[in-house]
Design a protein around this motif. Structure first.
Motif, short mmCIF file in Angstrom:
data_model
loop_
_atom_site.label_atom_id
_atom_site.label_comp_id
_atom_site.label_asym_id
_atom_site.label_seq_id
_atom_site.Cartn_x
_atom_site.Cartn_y
_atom_site.Cartn_z
N LEU A 1 1.01 -1.74 0.15
CA LEU A 1 -0.11 0.08 0.03
C LEU A 1 1.04 1.52 -0.26
O LEU A 1 1.66 1.37 0.65
N VAL A 2 0.71 2.02 -0.95
CA VAL A 2 0.83 3.87 -0.63
C VAL A 2 0.61 4.25 0.39
O VAL A 2 1.37 4.91 0.89
N ALA A 3 -0.72 4.35 1.22
CA ALA A 3 -1.17 5.17 2.04
C ALA A 3 -2.38 4.27 2.65
O ALA A 3 -3.08 3.06 2.19
N ILE A 4 -2.92 4.73 4.17
CA ILE A 4 -4.00 3.96 4.24
C ILE A 4 -4.85 5.38 5.10
O ILE A 4 -4.18 5.81 5.16
N ASP A 5 -6.03 5.64 3.95
CA ASP A 5 -6.63 6.87 4.45
C ASP A 5 -7.53 7.00 5.35
O ASP A 5 -8.70 5.89 4.83
N VAL A 6 -7.58 7.93 6.71
CA VAL A 6 -8.15 6.49 8.16
C VAL A 6 -9.64 6.97 7.97
O VAL A 6 -11.09 6.80 9.11
N HIS A 7 -10.05 8.12 7.23
CA HIS A 7 -11.42 9.01 7.48
C HIS A 7 -11.72 8.71 6.08
O HIS A 7 -12.30 10.02 5.00
N THR A 8 -12.88 7.76 5.29
CA THR A 8 -13.50 8.13 4.62
C THR A 8 -15.51 7.80 5.09
O THR A 8 -15.56 7.04 5.59
N HIS A 9 -16.52 8.47 3.95
CA HIS A 9 -18.03 8.29 4.22
C HIS A 9 -18.26 7.38 3.53
O HIS A 9 -18.70 7.67 1.99
N ALA A 10 -19.29 6.75 3.84
CA ALA A 10 -20.00 5.70 3.07
C ALA A 10 -21.94 6.90 3.11
O ALA A 10 -21.77 6.94 3.99
N GLU A 11 -21.85 7.91 2.31
CA GLU A 11 -22.76 8.77 2.09
C GLU A 11 -23.94 7.70 0.89
O GLU A 11 -25.17 8.77 1.39
N ILE A 12 -24.08 6.73 0.58
CA ILE A 12 -25.53 6.45 0.53
C ILE A 12 -25.18 4.59 0.36
O ILE A 12 -24.49 3.86 0.64
N ILE B 1 -20.53 1.73 -1.67
CA ILE B 1 -19.21 1.08 -0.65
C ILE B 1 -17.90 0.91 -2.50
O ILE B 1 -16.48 0.57 -2.92
N ALA B 2 -18.72 -0.50 -3.14
CA ALA B 2 -17.66 -0.57 -3.86
C ALA B 2 -16.95 0.02 -5.00
O ALA B 2 -16.09 0.26 -5.59
N GLU B 3 -17.83 1.68 -5.15
CA GLU B 3 -16.98 2.13 -6.27
C GLU B 3 -16.22 3.02 -5.12
O GLU B 3 -14.72 3.20 -5.92
N MET B 4 -16.28 3.73 -3.63
CA MET B 4 -14.80 3.98 -3.39
C MET B 4 -13.52 2.58 -2.51
O MET B 4 -12.51 3.02 -3.63
N ALA B 5 -14.05 1.25 -3.18
CA ALA B 5 -13.20 0.61 -3.43
C ALA B 5 -12.56 0.78 -4.89
O ALA B 5 -10.78 0.03 -4.57
N VAL C 1 -22.41 -1.65 5.76
CA VAL C 1 -21.04 -1.30 5.22
C VAL C 1 -20.11 -2.11 6.02
O VAL C 1 -19.03 -2.21 5.64
N ALA C 2 -20.74 -3.58 7.13
CA ALA C 2 -19.01 -4.05 7.43
C ALA C 2 -19.18 -5.16 6.39
O ALA C 2 -18.31 -5.71 5.58
N GLN C 3 -20.26 -5.73 5.57
CA GLN C 3 -19.94 -6.80 4.63
C GLN C 3 -20.23 -5.67 3.33
O GLN C 3 -18.93 -6.83 3.12
N SER C 4 -19.94 -4.48 3.16
CA SER C 4 -19.34 -4.22 1.58
C SER C 4 -18.23 -3.74 1.76
O SER C 4 -17.84 -4.76 0.87
N CYS C 5 -17.63 -3.66 2.92
CA CYS C 5 -16.00 -3.47 2.88
C CYS C 5 -15.38 -5.16 2.91
O CYS C 5 -14.25 -5.45 2.45
N ALA C 6 -16.52 -6.26 4.06
CA ALA C 6 -15.59 -7.61 3.66
C ALA C 6 -15.22 -7.88 2.37
O ALA C 6 -15.08 -9.02 2.20
N GLU C 7 -16.42 -7.88 1.07
CA GLU C 7 -16.59 -7.92 0.07
C GLU C 7 -15.03 -7.74 -0.49
O GLU C 7 -14.93 -7.60 -1.78
N HIS C 8 -14.83 -6.05 -0.47
CA HIS C 8 -13.42 -5.66 -1.08
C HIS C 8 -12.22 -5.50 0.42
O HIS C 8 -12.13 -4.67 0.22
N SER C 9 -12.68 -6.69 0.83
CA SER C 9 -11.15 -5.99 2.34
C SER C 9 -9.66 -6.65 2.02
O SER C 9 -9.15 -6.00 2.69
#
Length: 288
Positions: free
Chosen positions: A6-17, A47-51, A82-90
């Motif tokens: 990884l280049v970086a870890i962004d610790v602050h992003t929002h699931a808005e929808i 969240i998939a698009e964020m991934a 949110v947790a499930q969608s993140c798990a799909e892009h872990s």
């Protein structure tokens, strides 16, 4: 997740929808936030698009929403979604949850379940939107559970763009987000890992004092372009707090591309940059 790549870890992003199109904020508050950040018309990515966004940049990102149902009456996006969608892009996403502290024992049970059954790695609080001061004893059972679970608690601090310009600020009280209230939490829960989100205007010095004094308090740099960082924040990030400062963007209202471009222009020691961008977060989240 291969942290070494990884280049970086962004610790602050929002699931808005949500998947069904439900927004994390009311249209009134969301519109105020857009105008505040000069981000009118920005897309609310799934969240998939964020991934995909972070995968293309070889970055990871912490994702969360805000549960403020008690104060706003607006239904939240489900933490489980949110947790499930993140798990799909872990490979690139790290799920945080948000539990309204006004939910009492039910909220405590939910927090425990989210970590043990859904893989949640931390919790987001927004005191101004949720309508509570962090040192209100009402929230202490929830902090106790989070401390026992061994995951971080991230607190919004300072002014917020949400409600800005709306009559009465949309009912949002800025005073709740003074980082000195979180100092009480750090005293009463000495093993709780805490992140103070954002340059904490108008309480930047207070945030620096708390993070310097309390060993488990960190600061994330989200919500502002680095070119606007107060000089004292840059100084401390480059010295006393170099192991406790974290990269955060506030995506999607601020993109990691914009944030990183301005971050490159800061006068920082070469060995400090990788700490802020990735190493500090990897250590805090147990990824190192």
């Amino acid at each position: 997740m291969n942290v070494d790549e990884l280049v970086a870890i962004d610790v602050h992003t929002h699931a808005e929808i949500s998947q069904d199109g439900h927004g994390s904020l009311s249209p009134e508050l969301f519109g105020a936030s857009e105008e505040y950040f000069k981000a009118e018309g920005h897309r609310q990515p799934t969240i998939a698009e964020m991934a995909d966004h972070y995968r293309q940049r070889t970055m990871a990102a912490v994702v969360f929403t805000v549960d403020a149902e008690f104060a706003t009456g607006h239904p939240r996006i489900a933490n489980e979604e949110v947790a499930q969608s993140c798990a799909e892009h872990s490979d690139v996403l790290i799920p945080f949850a948000s539990v309204d502290p006004w939910k009492g024992k039910a909220g405590v049970r939910e927090a425990r379940r989210l970590v043990t059954e859904h893989g949640v790695r931390g919790f987001k609080f927004h005191p101004s939107i949720q309508g509570f001061s962090p040192n209100d004893r009402m929230a202490y059972p929830l902090y106790e559970a989070i401390e026992e679970l061994g995951v971080p608690a991230l607190f919004h601090t300072g002014q917020t763009g949400i409600g800005a310009g709306v009559p009465g600020g949309g009912g949002i009280r800025l005073k709740h987000s003074n980082p000195m209230f979180v100092d009480d939490v750090a005293v009463d829960f000495p093993e709780l890992r805490i992140i103070l989100a954002h340059p904490s205007f108008p309480w930047q010095d207070e945030a620096l004092a708390v993070a310097t004094h309390k060993p488990h308090v960190h600061i994330d740099l989200s919500g502002w372009s680095p070119k606007y960082f107060p000089p004292q924040l840059v100084h401390y990030a480059n010295s006393l707090l170099q192991d406790k400062v974290l990269f955060g963007s506030d995506f999607p209202v601020i993109t990691p591309d914009r944030w990183l471009a301005d971050f490159e222009k800061l006068d920082l020691k070469p060995h400090v940059r990788p700490k802020i961008l990735k190493d500090n977060a990897a250590k805090l989240f147990g990824l190192a």
